[in-house]
Scaffold this motif. Sequence first.
Motif, PDB file in Angstrom:
ATOM      1  N   VAL A  19       0.850  -1.195   0.000  1.00 54.52           N
ATOM      2  CA  VAL A  19       0.000   0.000   0.000  1.00 54.52           C
ATOM      3  C   VAL A  19       0.886   1.247   0.000  1.00 54.52           C
ATOM      4  CG1 VAL A  19      -1.639   1.320   1.416  1.00 54.52           C
ATOM      5  CG2 VAL A  19      -1.966  -1.152   1.084  1.00 54.52           C
ATOM      6  N   GLN A  20       0.525   2.227  -0.815  1.00 56.58           N
ATOM      7  CA  GLN A  20       1.291   3.467  -0.966  1.00 56.58           C
ATOM      8  C   GLN A  20       0.638   4.606  -0.184  1.00 56.58           C
ATOM      9  OE1 GLN A  20       4.241   3.313  -2.669  1.00 56.58           O
ATOM     10  NE2 GLN A  20       3.699   1.131  -2.661  1.00 56.58           N
ATOM     11  N   ARG A  21       1.333   5.742  -0.142  1.00 55.14           N
ATOM     12  CA  ARG A  21       0.743   6.879   0.563  1.00 55.14           C
ATOM     13  C   ARG A  21       1.139   8.207  -0.090  1.00 55.14           C
ATOM     14  NH1 ARG A  21       4.262   6.886   6.167  1.00 55.14           N
ATOM     15  NH2 ARG A  21       6.281   7.325   5.249  1.00 55.14           N
ATOM     16  N   ALA A  79      -1.178   1.131  -5.843  1.00 60.44           N
ATOM     17  CA  ALA A  79      -0.802   1.563  -7.193  1.00 60.44           C
ATOM     18  C   ALA A  79      -1.291   0.565  -8.245  1.00 60.44           C
ATOM     19  CB  ALA A  79       0.712   1.744  -7.282  1.00 60.44           C
ATOM     20  N   ARG A  80      -1.157  -0.713  -7.975  1.00 67.04           N
ATOM     21  CA  ARG A  80      -1.584  -1.688  -8.984  1.00 67.04           C
ATOM     22  C   ARG A  80      -3.092  -1.660  -9.198  1.00 67.04           C
ATOM     23  NH1 ARG A  80       2.602  -4.082 -10.784  1.00 67.04           N
ATOM     24  NH2 ARG A  80       4.271  -4.689  -9.378  1.00 67.04           N
ATOM     25  N   CYS A  81      -3.846  -1.525  -8.125  1.00 64.92           N
ATOM     26  CA  CYS A  81      -5.309  -1.569  -8.255  1.00 64.92           C
ATOM     27  C   CYS A  81      -5.894  -0.232  -8.702  1.00 64.92           C
ATOM     28  CB  CYS A  81      -5.954  -1.953  -6.923  1.00 64.92           C
ATOM     29  SG  CYS A  81      -5.636  -3.644  -6.395  1.00 64.92           S
ATOM     30  N   GLN A  82      -5.233   0.891  -8.404  1.00 67.16           N
ATOM     31  CA  GLN A  82      -5.906   2.180  -8.570  1.00 67.16           C
ATOM     32  C   GLN A  82      -5.274   3.147  -9.561  1.00 67.16           C
ATOM     33  OE1 GLN A  82      -6.282   2.248  -3.923  1.00 67.16           O
ATOM     34  NE2 GLN A  82      -7.514   3.916  -4.708  1.00 67.16           N
ATOM     35  N   THR A  83      -3.980   3.028  -9.831  1.00 65.37           N
ATOM     36  CA  THR A  83      -3.353   4.051 -10.677  1.00 65.37           C
ATOM     37  C   THR A  83      -2.586   3.448 -11.845  1.00 65.37           C
ATOM     38  OG1 THR A  83      -1.339   4.107  -9.337  1.00 65.37           O
ATOM     39  CG2 THR A  83      -3.082   5.620  -8.705  1.00 65.37           C
ATOM     40  N   GLY A  84      -2.891   2.199 -12.195  1.00 66.50           N
ATOM     41  CA  GLY A  84      -2.176   1.554 -13.292  1.00 66.50           C
ATOM     42  C   GLY A  84      -0.694   1.402 -12.989  1.00 66.50           C
ATOM     43  N   GLY A  85      -0.356   1.328 -11.715  1.00 68.37           N
ATOM     44  CA  GLY A  85       1.036   1.124 -11.318  1.00 68.37           C
ATOM     45  C   GLY A  85       1.784   2.403 -10.999  1.00 68.37           C
ATOM     46  N   ARG A  86       1.205   3.529 -11.383  1.00 66.68           N
ATOM     47  CA  ARG A  86       1.886   4.810 -11.181  1.00 66.68           C
ATOM     48  C   ARG A  86       1.941   5.177  -9.695  1.00 66.68           C
ATOM     49  NH1 ARG A  86       0.746  10.409 -12.306  1.00 66.68           N
ATOM     50  NH2 ARG A  86      -1.479   9.971 -12.340  1.00 66.68           N
ATOM     51  N   LEU A  87       3.125   5.598  -9.248  1.00 66.15           N
ATOM     52  CA  LEU A  87       3.260   6.057  -7.864  1.00 66.15           C
ATOM     53  C   LEU A  87       2.982   7.555  -7.816  1.00 66.15           C
ATOM     54  CD1 LEU A  87       6.456   4.079  -6.870  1.00 66.15           C
ATOM     55  CD2 LEU A  87       4.098   3.545  -6.271  1.00 66.15           C
ATOM     56  N   LEU A  88       2.169   7.958  -6.874  1.00 66.52           N
ATOM     57  CA  LEU A  88       1.770   9.357  -6.778  1.00 66.52           C
ATOM     58  C   LEU A  88       2.616  10.052  -5.732  1.00 66.52           C
ATOM     59  CD1 LEU A  88      -2.076   8.718  -6.617  1.00 66.52           C
ATOM     60  CD2 LEU A  88      -0.672   9.076  -8.656  1.00 66.52           C
ATOM     61  N   ALA A  89       3.181  11.176  -6.110  1.00 70.70           N
ATOM     62  CA  ALA A  89       3.971  11.933  -5.149  1.00 70.70           C
ATOM     63  C   ALA A  89       3.241  13.222  -4.819  1.00 70.70           C
ATOM     64  CB  ALA A  89       5.330  12.258  -5.737  1.00 70.70           C
ATOM     65  N   ASP A  90       3.211  13.566  -3.546  1.00 67.90           N
ATOM     66  CA  ASP A  90       2.693  14.896  -3.255  1.00 67.90           C
ATOM     67  C   ASP A  90       3.764  15.878  -3.682  1.00 67.90           C
ATOM     68  OD1 ASP A  90       3.838  15.569  -0.038  1.00 67.90           O
ATOM     69  OD2 ASP A  90       4.064  13.627  -1.023  1.00 67.90           O
ATOM     70  N   ARG A 112       8.820   6.076 -10.219  1.00 72.87           N
ATOM     71  CA  ARG A 112       7.604   6.460 -10.937  1.00 72.87           C
ATOM     72  C   ARG A 112       6.562   5.358 -10.973  1.00 72.87           C
ATOM     73  NH1 ARG A 112       8.055  11.982 -11.712  1.00 72.87           N
ATOM     74  NH2 ARG A 112      10.257  12.269 -11.458  1.00 72.87           N
ATOM     75  N   HIS A 113       7.031   4.135 -10.837  1.00 78.52           N
ATOM     76  CA  HIS A 113       6.128   3.001 -11.049  1.00 78.52           C
ATOM     77  C   HIS A 113       6.349   1.964  -9.968  1.00 78.52           C
ATOM     78  CE1 HIS A 113       4.064  -0.330 -13.080  1.00 78.52           C
ATOM     79  NE2 HIS A 113       3.452   0.607 -13.786  1.00 78.52           N
ATOM     80  N   ILE A 114       5.273   1.261  -9.651  1.00 79.84           N
ATOM     81  CA  ILE A 114       5.349   0.235  -8.603  1.00 79.84           C
ATOM     82  C   ILE A 114       6.399  -0.824  -8.970  1.00 79.84           C
ATOM     83  CG2 ILE A 114       3.404  -1.059  -9.584  1.00 79.84           C
ATOM     84  CD1 ILE A 114       3.853  -0.640  -5.833  1.00 79.84           C
ATOM     85  N   ASP A 115       6.628  -1.072 -10.278  1.00 77.76           N
ATOM     86  CA  ASP A 115       7.639  -2.057 -10.685  1.00 77.76           C
ATOM     87  C   ASP A 115       9.044  -1.608 -10.286  1.00 77.76           C
ATOM     88  OD1 ASP A 115       5.718  -3.713 -11.723  1.00 77.76           O
ATOM     89  OD2 ASP A 115       5.901  -2.932 -13.766  1.00 77.76           O
TER      90      ASP A 115
END
Length: 299
Positions: free
Chosen positions: A253-255, A267-278, A291-294
């Motif tokens: 789980v990301q934050r 990221a896998r379930c909600q953003t197509g793998g993209r990691l979101l940065a504030d 940039r990506h969960i991979d």
Amino acid sequence: MPELPDITVYVESLAAKLRGDRLERIRVLNPFVLRTAQPPAADVEGRDVAGVERLGKRVVIALDGERFVVIHLMIAGRLKWLAAGAKPPAGRGALATIAFGGGTLVLTEAGTKRRASIHLVSGREALEAMDPGGVDPMRCDAATFAGRLAAENHTLKRSLTNPRLFSGIGNAYADEILHFARLSPIALTHRLAPADAERLHAATRAVVREWTQRLRAEAAAHGGWPDKVTAFRPEMAVHGRYGQPCPVCGSPVQRIVHADNETNYCARCQTGGRLLADRALSTLLKRSWPRHIDDLDAG
Ligand SMILES: [Zn+2]
């Protein structure tokens, strides 16, 4: 902050305790908690309880003659129920007690910030003036829900938790709802496809219904009172579970860290793998921000 499921169970539990009862006395233990001077406490004392209601994230005790005791728990406020004759619990944090024939309601607040409040209100019109105006997501249809989402162009997380748009949804359940709907918390409402808005409506109802049932069962097992109200529960999918595996895909789980809370997502379930940065964090980390969960898995 207690949200729709928690408040609903407080309201139901309190309604069951107060049926046919009368408000006898209000004792304010911290002068800051009572935010109204009119009507005075003496005006609501001695009145019969007409019912218990929810107004956004507030618990409202309705009394005869259209008098209302409006309790806002904010983040750390909680309600305890003491059956008549029961010894008050040791420890500080009690801001006020409201005595009825059958027992006493105690408003407590953890920590040192005094945000929880009580308003005494005379007249239903004055009560309704306190309503931030959000629609009840459990009572509105998909079209109304989509219309509210489209009212302002913001992120889904911000719109879902806006009390002027939706009633009773806060940080915790918004995270759970967005995960259930498989939608990014930062997707913009004006770019949301109709099918996504419909899925978000269904997810909101499913998540709120499931948690209300769970909390209701928990309260029933504890003497008919929700004694363990918290925004962090191990059964939650993503909220408060940073770094733990998503129950759907197993990915951590990301934050996104905000000033005084955080958004959790998968990221896998909600953003197509993209990691979101504030913004602050991505500026700070610049190129080292994955940039990506991979990339995260590889690193
Ligand atoms: Zn996942």
